[in-house]
Design a protein around this motif. Structure first.
Motif, PDB file in Angstrom:
ATOM      1  N   CYS A  54      34.469  38.674  33.471  1.00  0.00           N
ATOM      2  CA  CYS A  54      33.073  39.118  33.369  1.00  0.00           C
ATOM      3  C   CYS A  54      32.650  40.000  34.534  1.00  0.00           C
ATOM      4  O   CYS A  54      31.580  40.609  34.495  1.00  0.00           O
ATOM      5  CB  CYS A  54      32.144  37.908  33.287  1.00  0.00           C
ATOM      6  N   TYR A  55      33.469  40.066  35.562  1.00  0.00           N
ATOM      7  CA  TYR A  55      33.102  40.791  36.769  1.00  0.00           C
ATOM      8  C   TYR A  55      34.150  41.836  37.102  1.00  0.00           C
ATOM      9  O   TYR A  55      35.342  41.623  36.897  1.00  0.00           O
ATOM     10  CB  TYR A  55      32.909  39.814  37.940  1.00  0.00           C
ATOM     11  N   GLU A  56      33.674  42.951  37.646  1.00  0.00           N
ATOM     12  CA  GLU A  56      34.552  44.064  37.983  1.00  0.00           C
ATOM     13  C   GLU A  56      35.657  43.652  38.966  1.00  0.00           C
ATOM     14  O   GLU A  56      36.799  44.084  38.850  1.00  0.00           O
ATOM     15  CB  GLU A  56      33.708  45.190  38.588  1.00  0.00           C
ATOM     16  N   ASP A  57      35.319  42.801  39.924  1.00  0.00           N
ATOM     17  CA  ASP A  57      36.286  42.355  40.923  1.00  0.00           C
ATOM     18  C   ASP A  57      37.142  41.180  40.451  1.00  0.00           C
ATOM     19  O   ASP A  57      37.953  40.659  41.227  1.00  0.00           O
ATOM     20  CB  ASP A  57      35.572  41.956  42.218  1.00  0.00           C
ATOM     21  N   GLY A  58      36.918  40.727  39.218  1.00  0.00           N
ATOM     22  CA  GLY A  58      37.700  39.613  38.683  1.00  0.00           C
ATOM     23  C   GLY A  58      37.511  38.351  39.493  1.00  0.00           C
ATOM     24  O   GLY A  58      36.387  38.001  39.862  1.00  0.00           O
ATOM     25  N   ASN A  59      38.619  37.692  39.813  1.00  0.00           N
ATOM     26  CA  ASN A  59      38.501  36.423  40.540  1.00  0.00           C
ATOM     27  C   ASN A  59      38.191  36.616  42.026  1.00  0.00           C
ATOM     28  O   ASN A  59      38.067  35.646  42.755  1.00  0.00           O
ATOM     29  CB  ASN A  59      39.739  35.543  40.336  1.00  0.00           C
ATOM     30  N   ASN A  60      38.047  37.854  42.475  1.00  0.00           N
ATOM     31  CA  ASN A  60      37.625  38.123  43.855  1.00  0.00           C
ATOM     32  C   ASN A  60      36.109  38.244  43.977  1.00  0.00           C
ATOM     33  O   ASN A  60      35.583  38.338  45.081  1.00  0.00           O
ATOM     34  CB  ASN A  60      38.283  39.401  44.383  1.00  0.00           C
ATOM     35  N   SER A  61      35.417  38.251  42.842  1.00  0.00           N
ATOM     36  CA  SER A  61      33.969  38.374  42.832  1.00  0.00           C
ATOM     37  C   SER A  61      33.316  37.074  43.302  1.00  0.00           C
ATOM     38  O   SER A  61      33.651  35.989  42.831  1.00  0.00           O
ATOM     39  CB  SER A  61      33.495  38.704  41.414  1.00  0.00           C
ATOM     40  N   ALA A  77      33.051  39.775  28.679  1.00  0.00           N
ATOM     41  CA  ALA A  77      34.506  39.636  28.815  1.00  0.00           C
ATOM     42  C   ALA A  77      35.294  40.617  27.955  1.00  0.00           C
ATOM     43  O   ALA A  77      36.391  41.008  28.325  1.00  0.00           O
ATOM     44  CB  ALA A  77      34.938  38.206  28.498  1.00  0.00           C
ATOM     45  N   GLY A  78      34.774  41.004  26.813  1.00  0.00           N
ATOM     46  CA  GLY A  78      35.464  41.989  25.995  1.00  0.00           C
ATOM     47  C   GLY A  78      36.535  41.433  25.074  1.00  0.00           C
ATOM     48  O   GLY A  78      37.153  42.187  24.342  1.00  0.00           O
ATOM     49  N   GLN A  79      36.771  40.146  25.094  1.00  0.00           N
ATOM     50  CA  GLN A  79      37.708  39.536  24.157  1.00  0.00           C
ATOM     51  C   GLN A  79      37.261  38.109  23.852  1.00  0.00           C
ATOM     52  O   GLN A  79      36.441  37.546  24.570  1.00  0.00           O
ATOM     53  CB  GLN A  79      39.144  39.581  24.650  1.00  0.00           C
ATOM     54  N   ALA A  80      37.795  37.582  22.774  1.00  0.00           N
ATOM     55  CA  ALA A  80      37.354  36.261  22.301  1.00  0.00           C
ATOM     56  C   ALA A  80      38.035  35.130  23.062  1.00  0.00           C
ATOM     57  O   ALA A  80      39.211  35.213  23.422  1.00  0.00           O
ATOM     58  CB  ALA A  80      37.638  36.123  20.813  1.00  0.00           C
ATOM     59  N   LEU A  81      37.267  34.081  23.278  1.00  0.00           N
ATOM     60  CA  LEU A  81      37.778  32.869  23.919  1.00  0.00           C
ATOM     61  C   LEU A  81      38.738  32.126  23.002  1.00  0.00           C
ATOM     62  O   LEU A  81      38.660  32.248  21.775  1.00  0.00           O
ATOM     63  CB  LEU A  81      36.618  31.914  24.217  1.00  0.00           C
ATOM     64  N   ASP A  82      39.571  31.323  23.609  1.00  0.00           N
ATOM     65  CA  ASP A  82      40.407  30.382  22.857  1.00  0.00           C
ATOM     66  C   ASP A  82      39.537  29.138  22.660  1.00  0.00           C
ATOM     67  O   ASP A  82      39.510  28.241  23.491  1.00  0.00           O
ATOM     68  CB  ASP A  82      41.678  30.050  23.642  1.00  0.00           C
ATOM     69  N   TYR A  83      38.806  29.113  21.565  1.00  0.00           N
ATOM     70  CA  TYR A  83      37.850  28.031  21.304  1.00  0.00           C
ATOM     71  C   TYR A  83      38.548  26.702  21.054  1.00  0.00           C
ATOM     72  O   TYR A  83      38.011  25.653  21.395  1.00  0.00           O
ATOM     73  CB  TYR A  83      36.945  28.387  20.123  1.00  0.00           C
ATOM     74  N   GLN A  84      39.730  26.737  20.476  1.00  0.00           N
ATOM     75  CA  GLN A  84      40.462  25.490  20.257  1.00  0.00           C
ATOM     76  C   GLN A  84      40.809  24.842  21.591  1.00  0.00           C
ATOM     77  O   GLN A  84      40.600  23.646  21.787  1.00  0.00           O
ATOM     78  CB  GLN A  84      41.740  25.744  19.462  1.00  0.00           C
ATOM     79  N   MET A 130      41.412  32.198  27.996  1.00  0.00           N
ATOM     80  CA  MET A 130      41.083  30.880  28.528  1.00  0.00           C
ATOM     81  C   MET A 130      39.815  30.960  29.374  1.00  0.00           C
ATOM     82  O   MET A 130      39.484  32.013  29.905  1.00  0.00           O
ATOM     83  CB  MET A 130      42.239  30.362  29.369  1.00  0.00           C
ATOM     84  N   LEU A 131      39.109  29.848  29.503  1.00  0.00           N
ATOM     85  CA  LEU A 131      37.805  29.825  30.156  1.00  0.00           C
ATOM     86  C   LEU A 131      37.851  30.365  31.588  1.00  0.00           C
ATOM     87  O   LEU A 131      37.024  31.194  31.956  1.00  0.00           O
ATOM     88  CB  LEU A 131      37.221  28.409  30.142  1.00  0.00           C
ATOM     89  N   GLY A 132      38.773  29.913  32.403  1.00  0.00           N
ATOM     90  CA  GLY A 132      38.860  30.389  33.791  1.00  0.00           C
ATOM     91  C   GLY A 132      39.083  31.883  33.862  1.00  0.00           C
ATOM     92  O   GLY A 132      38.429  32.599  34.638  1.00  0.00           O
ATOM     93  N   ARG A 133      39.978  32.386  33.037  1.00  0.00           N
ATOM     94  CA  ARG A 133      40.265  33.818  32.993  1.00  0.00           C
ATOM     95  C   ARG A 133      39.047  34.585  32.466  1.00  0.00           C
ATOM     96  O   ARG A 133      38.744  35.684  32.916  1.00  0.00           O
ATOM     97  CB  ARG A 133      41.495  34.060  32.124  1.00  0.00           C
ATOM     98  N   ALA A 134      38.324  33.992  31.510  1.00  0.00           N
ATOM     99  CA  ALA A 134      37.147  34.641  30.922  1.00  0.00           C
ATOM    100  C   ALA A 134      36.035  34.808  31.955  1.00  0.00           C
ATOM    101  O   ALA A 134      35.365  35.847  31.992  1.00  0.00           O
ATOM    102  CB  ALA A 134      36.643  33.825  29.735  1.00  0.00           C
ATOM    103  N   ILE A 135      35.836  33.812  32.798  1.00  0.00           N
ATOM    104  CA  ILE A 135      34.813  33.915  33.849  1.00  0.00           C
ATOM    105  C   ILE A 135      35.162  35.069  34.781  1.00  0.00           C
ATOM    106  O   ILE A 135      34.303  35.884  35.123  1.00  0.00           O
ATOM    107  CB  ILE A 135      34.681  32.583  34.616  1.00  0.00           C
ATOM    108  N   ALA A 136      36.410  35.160  35.170  1.00  0.00           N
ATOM    109  CA  ALA A 136      36.841  36.258  36.047  1.00  0.00           C
ATOM    110  C   ALA A 136      36.690  37.610  35.350  1.00  0.00           C
ATOM    111  O   ALA A 136      36.326  38.611  35.988  1.00  0.00           O
ATOM    112  CB  ALA A 136      38.285  36.041  36.482  1.00  0.00           C
ATOM    113  N   ALA A 172      40.541  26.032  37.196  1.00  0.00           N
ATOM    114  CA  ALA A 172      40.799  26.705  38.474  1.00  0.00           C
ATOM    115  C   ALA A 172      42.108  27.489  38.409  1.00  0.00           C
ATOM    116  O   ALA A 172      42.182  28.624  38.885  1.00  0.00           O
ATOM    117  CB  ALA A 172      40.828  25.692  39.612  1.00  0.00           C
ATOM    118  N   GLN A 173      43.130  26.904  37.809  1.00  0.00           N
ATOM    119  CA  GLN A 173      44.421  27.594  37.669  1.00  0.00           C
ATOM    120  C   GLN A 173      44.275  28.842  36.816  1.00  0.00           C
ATOM    121  O   GLN A 173      44.838  29.886  37.133  1.00  0.00           O
ATOM    122  CB  GLN A 173      45.464  26.645  37.062  1.00  0.00           C
ATOM    123  N   GLU A 174      43.522  28.732  35.734  1.00  0.00           N
ATOM    124  CA  GLU A 174      43.294  29.895  34.867  1.00  0.00           C
ATOM    125  C   GLU A 174      42.553  30.990  35.634  1.00  0.00           C
ATOM    126  O   GLU A 174      42.867  32.171  35.496  1.00  0.00           O
ATOM    127  CB  GLU A 174      42.457  29.490  33.645  1.00  0.00           C
TER     128      GLU A 174
END
Length: 175
Positions: free
Chosen positions: A89-96, A130-137, A81-87, A158-160
Motif C-alpha cells: 500500500c506504500y511506495e516505500d513498501g516495508n520500509n514505510s 495494493a493493486g491485487q487481490a488478497l488471499d482471502y482463504q 498475503m496480509l503482511g505483503r499487502a500492507i507493505a 510479520a514474516q510476510e
C-alpha cells in the motif's frame, strides 16, 4: 479414487465470491457484515455454513472476510498475503513508517474482536492501494487460528511483511 473436499474456509470464500458476482443484494448485505449494528444481515449466510452465531470468535472472522470480499468486488481469490499487502500500500513498501505502524497495530491486537475491528480499515486501504487481490482463504484461516494461537499468526504476518519477495509458503500447514 477419493475426491478431496475443499476445507470450510475455501468453500465459504468460493461461495461468497460466486454469489457476490451474481446477486447485488447479497453483496450489499455482506458489505454491512462487519458493522455491529447491521451484522445480523449476514447471519443467514453464516448459519448455512454451520458457523456458530452465538460465539464472537468464528462469527467475526467470517464476517470480516465476507465484508471485505463484497467491498473489493473481486472475481476470484487472490494470492496476496496480509503482511505483503500492507507493505504494498506504500511506495516505500516495508520500509514505510506508515506501513510499519499499521502492521504493529495488527500485531498488538489481543483478541479476535479487536483484530477484526482494526482490520476493517486496513482491508479497505489494501483494496484501494495494493493493486491485487488478497488471499482471502489464507486470511480467514489466520483469523480463525488467532483465537487459539495468536502468536503464530502474528509471526506469519510479520514474516510476510518483512520477508523476502518469494511469497511461496514452505509448507501447507502455515495457515
Amino acid at each position: 479414487m477419493t475426491e478431496v473436499k475443499p476445507d470450510k474456509a475455501a468453500s465459504f470464500v468460493g461461495h461468497v465470491l460466486s454469489r457476490c458476482q451474481d446477486d447485488k443484494g447479497f453483496a450489499a448485505r455482506l458489505r454491512r457484515a462487519d458493522n455491529p449494528a447491521t451484522e445480523y444481515q449476514s447471519w443467514d449466510v453464516l448459519a448455512s455454513f454451520g458457523i456458530a452465531l452465538e460465539y464472537d470468535h468464528p462469527r467475526l472472522a467470517y464476517q470480516a472476510v465476507a465484508a471485505s470480499i463484497a467491498r473489493a468486488k473481486v472475481t476470484a481469490n487472490g494470492s496476496l498475503m496480509l503482511g505483503r499487502a500492507i507493505a504494498a500500500c506504500y511506495e516505500d513498501g516495508n520500509n514505510s513508517d506508515q506501513a510499519k505502524a499499521r502492521l504493529r497495530r495488527l500485531l498488538a491486537c489481543d483478541d479476535v474482536a479487536e483484530l477484526c475491528r482494526i482490520l476493517r480499515g486496513q482491508l479497505s486501504l489494501i483494496d484501494s492501494k495494493a493493486g491485487q487481490a488478497l488471499d482471502y482463504q489464507r486470511l480467514l484461516k489466520q483469523l480463525l487460528a488467532f483465537h487459539f494461537d495468536a502468536q503464530r499468526v502474528r509471526a506469519q504476518w510479520a514474516q510476510e511483511f518483512y520477508g523476502k519477495a518469494d511469497d511461496k509458503p514452505d509448507s501447507e500447514d502455515e495457515a
